[in-house]
Scaffold this motif. Structure first.
Motif, PDB file in Angstrom:
ATOM      1  N   CYS A 298     -13.403  -4.572 -18.403  1.00 17.45           N
ATOM      2  CA  CYS A 298     -12.488  -5.156 -17.416  1.00 17.45           C
ATOM      3  C   CYS A 298     -12.679  -6.674 -17.359  1.00 17.45           C
ATOM      4  N   THR A 299     -11.588  -7.374 -17.433  1.00 17.86           N
ATOM      5  CA  THR A 299     -11.666  -8.835 -17.516  1.00 17.86           C
ATOM      6  C   THR A 299     -12.370  -9.493 -16.326  1.00 17.86           C
ATOM      7  N   PRO A 300     -12.039  -9.139 -15.078  1.00 14.92           N
ATOM      8  CA  PRO A 300     -12.690  -9.857 -13.971  1.00 14.92           C
ATOM      9  C   PRO A 300     -14.215  -9.734 -14.014  1.00 14.92           C
ATOM     10  N   CYS A 301     -14.720  -8.593 -14.433  1.00 10.08           N
ATOM     11  CA  CYS A 301     -16.167  -8.387 -14.493  1.00 10.08           C
ATOM     12  C   CYS A 301     -16.759  -9.089 -15.707  1.00 10.08           C
ATOM     13  N   ARG A 302     -16.141  -8.863 -16.861  1.00  3.80           N
ATOM     14  CA  ARG A 302     -16.635  -9.480 -18.101  1.00  3.80           C
ATOM     15  C   ARG A 302     -16.730 -10.991 -17.952  1.00  3.80           C
ATOM     16  N   GLU A 303     -15.672 -11.593 -17.445  1.00  2.00           N
ATOM     17  CA  GLU A 303     -15.636 -13.051 -17.350  1.00  2.00           C
ATOM     18  C   GLU A 303     -16.316 -13.540 -16.076  1.00  2.00           C
ATOM     19  N   GLY A 304     -16.163 -12.785 -14.996  1.00  2.00           N
ATOM     20  CA  GLY A 304     -16.739 -13.202 -13.724  1.00  2.00           C
ATOM     21  C   GLY A 304     -18.260 -13.208 -13.744  1.00  2.00           C
ATOM     22  N   THR A 305     -18.862 -12.173 -14.342  1.00  2.00           N
ATOM     23  CA  THR A 305     -20.328 -12.143 -14.386  1.00  2.00           C
ATOM     24  C   THR A 305     -20.849 -13.316 -15.212  1.00  2.00           C
ATOM     25  N   GLY A 306     -20.135 -13.643 -16.283  1.00  2.00           N
ATOM     26  CA  GLY A 306     -20.548 -14.782 -17.104  1.00  2.00           C
ATOM     27  C   GLY A 306     -20.416 -16.095 -16.343  1.00  2.00           C
ATOM     28  N   TRP A 307     -19.328 -16.180 -15.617  1.00  2.00           N
ATOM     29  CA  TRP A 307     -19.062 -17.406 -14.855  1.00  2.00           C
ATOM     30  C   TRP A 307     -20.135 -17.609 -13.782  1.00  2.00           C
TER      31      TRP A 307
ATOM     32  N   GLY B 146      -6.728 -13.207 -12.016  1.00  6.09           N
ATOM     33  CA  GLY B 146      -6.849 -12.370 -13.211  1.00  6.09           C
ATOM     34  C   GLY B 146      -6.540 -13.169 -14.469  1.00  6.09           C
ATOM     35  N   LEU B 147      -5.515 -13.993 -14.379  1.00  7.23           N
ATOM     36  CA  LEU B 147      -5.180 -14.865 -15.503  1.00  7.23           C
ATOM     37  C   LEU B 147      -6.292 -15.866 -15.757  1.00  7.23           C
ATOM     38  N   ASP B 148      -6.833 -16.421 -14.679  1.00  7.40           N
ATOM     39  CA  ASP B 148      -7.897 -17.403 -14.843  1.00  7.40           C
ATOM     40  C   ASP B 148      -9.111 -16.765 -15.517  1.00  7.40           C
ATOM     41  N   PHE B 149      -9.437 -15.526 -15.116  1.00  7.79           N
ATOM     42  CA  PHE B 149     -10.547 -14.832 -15.774  1.00  7.79           C
ATOM     43  C   PHE B 149     -10.267 -14.678 -17.269  1.00  7.79           C
ATOM     44  N   HIS B 150      -9.006 -14.465 -17.620  1.00  6.05           N
ATOM     45  CA  HIS B 150      -8.675 -14.345 -19.040  1.00  6.05           C
ATOM     46  C   HIS B 150      -8.824 -15.682 -19.768  1.00  6.05           C
ATOM     47  N   LEU B 151      -8.613 -16.751 -19.025  1.00  8.42           N
ATOM     48  CA  LEU B 151      -8.548 -18.058 -19.685  1.00  8.42           C
ATOM     49  C   LEU B 151      -9.869 -18.805 -19.714  1.00  8.42           C
ATOM     50  N   ILE B 152     -10.852 -18.367 -18.904  1.00  7.33           N
ATOM     51  CA  ILE B 152     -12.037 -19.233 -18.798  1.00  7.33           C
ATOM     52  C   ILE B 152     -12.799 -19.354 -20.112  1.00  7.33           C
ATOM     53  N   ASN B 153     -12.732 -18.336 -20.939  1.00  2.00           N
ATOM     54  CA  ASN B 153     -13.377 -18.468 -22.243  1.00  2.00           C
ATOM     55  C   ASN B 153     -12.390 -18.556 -23.399  1.00  2.00           C
ATOM     56  N   HIS B 154     -11.137 -18.702 -23.048  1.00  2.00           N
ATOM     57  CA  HIS B 154     -10.103 -18.837 -24.083  1.00  2.00           C
ATOM     58  C   HIS B 154     -10.034 -20.305 -24.500  1.00  2.00           C
ATOM     59  N   PRO B 155      -9.903 -20.600 -25.786  1.00  2.00           N
ATOM     60  CA  PRO B 155     -10.005 -22.007 -26.210  1.00  2.00           C
ATOM     61  C   PRO B 155      -8.840 -22.908 -25.789  1.00  2.00           C
ATOM     62  N   LEU B 156      -7.727 -22.309 -25.351  1.00  2.00           N
ATOM     63  CA  LEU B 156      -6.565 -23.120 -24.956  1.00  2.00           C
ATOM     64  C   LEU B 156      -6.152 -24.074 -26.072  1.00  2.00           C
ATOM     65  N   ASP B 157      -6.113 -23.549 -27.280  1.00  2.00           N
ATOM     66  CA  ASP B 157      -5.774 -24.371 -28.434  1.00  2.00           C
ATOM     67  C   ASP B 157      -4.334 -24.144 -28.876  1.00  2.00           C
ATOM     68  N   CYS B 158      -3.457 -24.014 -27.879  1.00  2.00           N
ATOM     69  CA  CYS B 158      -2.044 -23.724 -28.161  1.00  2.00           C
ATOM     70  C   CYS B 158      -1.426 -24.645 -29.226  1.00  2.00           C
TER      71      CYS B 158
ATOM     72  N   PHE C  45     -17.474  -4.814 -30.514  1.00  2.00           N
ATOM     73  CA  PHE C  45     -18.925  -4.779 -30.628  1.00  2.00           C
ATOM     74  C   PHE C  45     -19.552  -5.699 -29.588  1.00  2.00           C
ATOM     75  N   ASN C  46     -20.781  -5.343 -29.181  1.00  2.00           N
ATOM     76  CA  ASN C  46     -21.513  -6.071 -28.158  1.00  2.00           C
ATOM     77  C   ASN C  46     -20.866  -5.802 -26.792  1.00  2.00           C
ATOM     78  N   ARG C  47     -21.339  -6.468 -25.760  1.00  2.00           N
ATOM     79  CA  ARG C  47     -20.781  -6.164 -24.445  1.00  2.00           C
ATOM     80  C   ARG C  47     -20.660  -7.421 -23.590  1.00  2.00           C
ATOM     81  N   GLY C  48     -20.089  -7.242 -22.413  1.00  2.00           N
ATOM     82  CA  GLY C  48     -19.873  -8.377 -21.531  1.00  2.00           C
ATOM     83  C   GLY C  48     -19.024  -9.429 -22.221  1.00  2.00           C
ATOM     84  N   ASP C  49     -19.252 -10.696 -21.871  1.00  2.00           N
ATOM     85  CA  ASP C  49     -18.417 -11.736 -22.475  1.00  2.00           C
ATOM     86  C   ASP C  49     -18.869 -12.081 -23.899  1.00  2.00           C
TER      87      ASP C  49
END
Lengths: 161, 425, 514
Positions: free
Chosen positions: B344-353, C86-98, C169-173
């Protein structure tokens, strides 16, 4: 590359047996990876190929399992893989200082293996022995508990590390 | 103050073996249970007020009654993936009294009509895996497992499954995924496990302590079990006490016991010269209590909930004034970042943040706006994901920065430790 | 059928629908990445959050079943705030290299940010670094930093292609999409993963860095790659056609198409095409206008006795083209000798279980129907014998549009050219054809993207399509060619203009190839 990796006959027999032990062959992945690690110290990519054939399961699915669970080493580790708990209760009771002392003693950084290939030191999350903090686990052996840097080094020496 | 039902024989090494266990009344209750109507067992468990001892505190009998009322094959999984930082009571039980868990599981299985159960033990618990595995073999040999147990006509098979290092497998659907041989990622609900769980079959997941308690409820009766604890938090509870106390360990006490009694009288209080600063009452995901709150609260589901925290797994981490809260929070955030399964994105990214912000503060690069940011990120992680890991990371974060805001502010201003505290790793 | 309210609008939806399906049906925008109608529900992006009246927590629309009387919305402040975060969570590790990303212009992150986001980001931490330009296999490249881990591609290879090459593969971010050693993403459906990737993580090796998508137009068409006849979109601009993508058609191809079908744009472009009429033979070719070529071919046909004419059809033309050709040859010229050139009779019934069929012609069924309705029959052996025995003086071939699927092409050209006169209608240029010894007419015809018509697929389903763009304006449809061969007129004013052809990139030509 796959040809350089092999398992013992007993290991393969164990895997075949695990295949019939559970309701789904997938459940044999974790025990099989543990077996590979017990024989080789870590799980090389070639092992995933071999397990794919032996278990008749997609390699990608086996690889997902391999990389999800932190007990599996996806890189070589020393003969003594020292895992010191530095989660909250251990941190409060000297777990981090213990790690530093061990690193200094063996001349390695956290996450590294000593030049002689004997020792790898890692910090790990809570191992569920908080009343005996600080504590650590070497390989998959019984816990070593209520440690001080001195007692930890002494115990490791007795084990041959 | 201590009431020893489950832990009565912990001090006897022989209790680990079948012989020793039988000498102390082992498997006698099983014989009794197998003569009962399975529904009567469920009713007894319901009447006892037993609630899940793993963390969520859901009424056990009610959970069982969600199973479909037909002959569909079903599974019982014992959750022994004890991973909540601060918790170790299940390991202690498995190592000291494995048969009482097995006995509790057989009668629970009988009650819910389940022919196959698993004990999912976290992989690091190699001793527990060995001891429980051996105990199961002993139970098979003695006829407590297998076909026609004790002539009752009830068949039951039990096996152990080893985890391999993933906190998330303590979440019941994560555990089911793991047992199915997949990554231990929690499953979408609905469907709930009682309807579609392990291999899409009805499945009940109960904690070690919960299943062992069933034995004592059947032995003594619900009414007797209820004599311990409070009206809504009935029975006894195993607390794992660690941190800055003189005598850390596992203690069984009736629910509702004042926390200060647990800390001061049972665990011998703090080290001389130290003052209580805070207590984490239910494992690292439980919101932290200040010393004032800790001195007032009783250890039961309701009182802790009222205080804005939770009983969780019963892992009490006692924190004295030598500790730095910034340091502790960054340790906790490191843990959740490490353990988020990542789906889930909020957890994956939020925990890292959160991990990055708290470590940045701890390393002296905090900014005053960080405290509000931690709160905002945490709030957006709550109630937004498949499982509760995201909430488990957010709750301590919010409680730490709210209740110890001054300390965080001072730390951010000075860029270093406030009052006391260990060096940062 | 349950009645529910979507943002206040009452609609009736099928039993067991999910809320997200109800939103789609109502035509109400809803933010989502991981949900895809052709795949299982993952419920992981957490963006399709809605408020369901009577429920305390927000629910994900993709995994919530509708119930009679349900009232849902995604317009309340709490939903908006959640989607924004939710969008921000998607973008925080996205390179934004549009600016350097191929997905720009058709990117879910861009689209949904413009629609549901538009906020100032608060993320100021260093981003997680991952591998970029990872070679996943012969067709697809992966940028792990752009990936938002929606798992669509993994679900595709697990559930649709069932080839299981991909995993997370792997987990989390630290989670990453990937393949394992020795097992690249290599299957005939691999490029669907690029289509369903909502961001620029998976890109097509064939398409990446070639065009900005906002310079492309699209036209609906039917894939001519095999007898399945998948519904497709053809993307083109004034330089030509650049790619083919699937178009949803539940009755034929669902959401997907195969990689082979995607290659069908290549022979359409100028480089491969026959651009003018050619009359003559080896070393004696004369380039003439298409009109001159086709009219003189028509004259030759009309002066040949009907019994000395052989007409050879391939299953690569439209039903309408077959109708005009059959009418002309059968009814006007009274030709009886017609032949069906089936390129791969031994593989014609093969099927991969998903979409791809061994019959590599889009309209074999249509041709068979045309044979039947005009009471025509013709066996291959008679053709060979007829040519060898000088019975057939003039052979006219409706040659393959996609020459690559006719492995016997050169051999057959040799055989046909033993006749005194060979008239060959073809979309593409062909070297074997240029080296024949007999008197020959080469007449350029249109490809599927340049004409309207219909193909009848293997099921017997007649699928109409419109003309998309024109690459070779002088090329004729078979119907037009037939009119001109008959000595009649066509309306030249209605003929399309062509594309300009590839632009010269001076930056490249001055400095050498990139």
């Amino acid at each position: 590359m796959a040809s350089t990796f092999s398992m013992s006959a007993e290991g393969l027999a164990f895997i075949k047996k695990e295949l019939t032990r559970y309701e789904t062959p997938y459940s044999a992945i974790i025990p099989s990876l543990f077996r590979v690690q017990a024989e080789h110290g870590w799980v090389p990519p070639e092992a995933v190929v071999l397990l794919g054939k032996t278990l008749n399961l997609p390699e990608a699915h086996i690889n997902e399992v391999l990389y999800f669970y932190t007990m599996f080493n996806t890189k070589p580790v020393g003969k003594f893989h020292i895992q010191v708990c530095t989660n909250i209760s251990c941190a409060m009771n000297g777990g981090r200082e213990l790690t530093q002392a061990l690193c200094k003693h063996y001349g390695v950084e956290v996450g590294q293996t000593s030049a002689d290939g004997k020792v790898t030191i890692n910090k790990v999350e809570c191992l569920g022995s908080c009343d005996t903090a600080p504590m650590m686990q070497v390989n998959a052996d019984s816990y070593l508990e209520n440690l001080t840097p001195e007692s930890a080094i002494k115990k490791l020496k007795e084990m041959g590390a | 103050m201590q009431v020893k039902l489950l832990s009565e024989h912990y001090d006897k090494p022989e209790f680990q073996t079948l012989g020793g266990y039988e000498r102390h009344g082992g498997y006698v209750v099983l014989a009794k249970a197998l003569k009962m109507d399975p529904n009567a067992i469920i009713e007894e468990v319901k009447a006892s007020g037993l609630r899940g001892r793993g963390g969520a505190g859901f009424p056990t009998g009610t959970k069982w009654s969600f199973l479909p009322k037909n002959g569909e094959p079903r599974y019982l999984l014992c959750n022994a993936d004890e991973g909540e930082p601060g918790t170790f009571k299940d390991r202690v039980m498995m190592e000291k009294a494995p048969h009482q868990l097995i006995e509790g599981m057989i009668m629970s299985s009988f009650a819910i009509g389940c022919k196959k159960s698993y004990i999912y033990i976290r992989g690091e618990y190699t001793d527990s895996l060995r001891i429980v595995g051996k105990a199961i073999q002993e139970a098979y040999k003695a006829g407590y497992l297998g076909k026609n147990i004790l002539g009752s006509g009830f068949d039951h098979d039990m096996d152990v499954y080893s985890g391999a290092g993933a906190y998330i497998c303590g979440e019941e659907t994560g555990m089911i995924s793991s047992l199915e041989g997949l990554k231990g990622q929690p499953k979408l609900k609905p469907p709930f496990p009682a309807v579609q769980g392990y291999l899409r079959k009805p499945t009940i997941v109960n904690n070690v302590e919960t299943l062992a308690a069933v034995k004592y409820i059947i032995r003594d009766g619900a009414a007797s079990y209820r004599k311990h604890g409070t009206e809504k938090s009935a029975g006894t509870k195993l607390f794992s006490v660690s941190g800055n106390v003189q005598r850390p360990g596992t203690y069984e006490v009736p629910l509702g016991l004042p926390l200060k009694v647990l800390i001061n009288d049972i665990c011998g209080g703090l080290k001389p010269g130290r003052k209580l600063k805070a207590v984490i009452p239910g494992g690292s995901s439980a919101p932290i209590l200040t010393a004032d709150e800790a001195n007032k609260v009783t250890m039961d589901y309701e009182a802790l909930a009222q205080m804005g925290s939770m009983l969780g797994s019963g892992a009490v981490i006692v924190i004295d004034d030598s500790n730095c809260m910034v340091d502790m929070l960054s340790t906790i955030m490191h843990f959740y970042h490490h353990e988020s399964c990542g789906q889930c994105t909020p957890c994956r990214e939020g925990t890292g943040w959160l991990n990055k912000i708290t470590h940045r503060i701890a390393h002296g690069h905090g900014e005053s706006k960080d405290i509000e940011l931690i709160k905002k990120v945490s709030e957006q992680m709550m109630g937004k994901t498949i499982c509760a890991l995201s909430d488990a990371a957010a709750m301590p974060a919010i409680s730490f920065v709210t209740k110890f805001r001054d300390e965080f502010e001072t730390y951010i201003k000075k860029g270093q430790l406030g009052a006391g505290g260990a060096a940062h790793a | 059928m349950p009645k529910i309210k979507v943002n206040g609008q009452e609609i009736e939806v099928p039993e067991k629908s999910t809320v997200i399906q109800a939103f789609k049906q109502a035509g109400v925008d809803i933010c989502h990445y991981c949900w895809h109608p052709g795949l299982s529900i993952a419920g992981v992006c957490r963006l399709c959050m809605v408020q369901v009246e009577g429920m305390p927590k927000l629910q994900i629309a993709c995994n919530t079943e509708v119930k009679e009387g349900m009232s849902v919305n995604n317009t309340s402040d709490v939903v908006k705030e959640t989607v924004k975060w939710g969008l921000d969570f998607h973008l925080i590790n996205h390179p934004l290299d549009c600016p350097i990303c191929d997905q720009a212009g058709e990117c879910g992150l861009q689209d949904q940010y413009m629609q549901f986001g538009s906020y100032d980001p608060e993320m100021a931490e260093p981003k997680v670094k991952k591998s970029k330009a990872v070679d996943l296999g012969p067709t697809v490249m992966l940028d792990k930093e752009r990936c938002i881990l929606c798992s669509r591609c993994v679900r595709f290879t697990d559930e649709v292609s069932k080839t299981n090459e991909l995993g997370i593969f792997n987990r989390g971010d630290r989670s990453e999409i990937g393949t394992v050693q020795g097992k690249p993403l290599d299957n005939n459906y691999s490029l669907n993963t690029v289509d369903i990737c909502p961001v620029g993580a998976l890109t097509s090796k064939d398409f990446r860095f070639r065009q900005r998508v906002w310079y492309l137009k699209e036209a609906d068409s039917i894939c001519p790659g095999c007898s399945t006849g998948c519904s497709v979109k053809v993307h083109y601009n004034e330089e030509g056609v650049w790619r083919v993508k699937p178009r949803v058609n539940p009755e034929v191809n669902g959401h997907w198409m195969c990689d082979v079908g995607r290659n069908t744009y290549k022979y359409v472009n100028l480089k491969s095409r026959l651009l003018s009429g050619k009359v003559g033979k080896r070393d004696l070719w004369q380039e003439v206008s298409v009109e001159d070529a086709v009219r003189s071919a028509g004259l030759k046909l009309r002066e040949t006795s009907p019994d000395a004419i052989a007409v050879v059809y391939t299953g690569q033309y439209t039903n309408e083209e077959y109708a005009s050709a059959f009418k002309f040859f059968k009814e006007e010229l009274k030709v009886k000798n017609v032949f069906h050139w089936l390129n791969n009779p031994e593989k014609v019934n093969e099927f991969d279980g998903l979409l791809f069929r061994g019959d590599r012609n889009p309209n074999t069924k249509g041709l068979e129907n045309a044979f039947a309705s005009f009471g025509a029959k013709g066996s291959w052996d008679n053709l060979q014998a007829g040519i060898n025995g000088r019975k057939f003086k003039t052979v006219i071939v409706f040659g393959p549009e996609d020459q690559s699927v006719f492995p016997d092409l050169d051999e057959k050209i040799k055989m046909f050219s033993q006749a005194e006169n060979l008239i060959w209608l073809t979309a593409c240029a062909n070297k074997s054809l240029d080296s024949v010894g007999g008197e020959t007419w080469q007449i350029p015809v249109k490809t599927y993207i340049e004409k309207a018509g219909s193909f009848t697929n293997f099921q017997g389903k007649v699928q109409d399509f419109k003309a998309g763009t024109t690459i070779v304006p002088q090329a004729l449809s078979v119907s037009e060619a037939v009119e001109l061969m008959a000595g009649r007129e066509i309306n030249w004013n209605l003929r399309p203009r062509g594309v300009g052809g590839p632009k010269t990139n001076y930056a490249v030509s001055d400095r050498g190839e990139l």
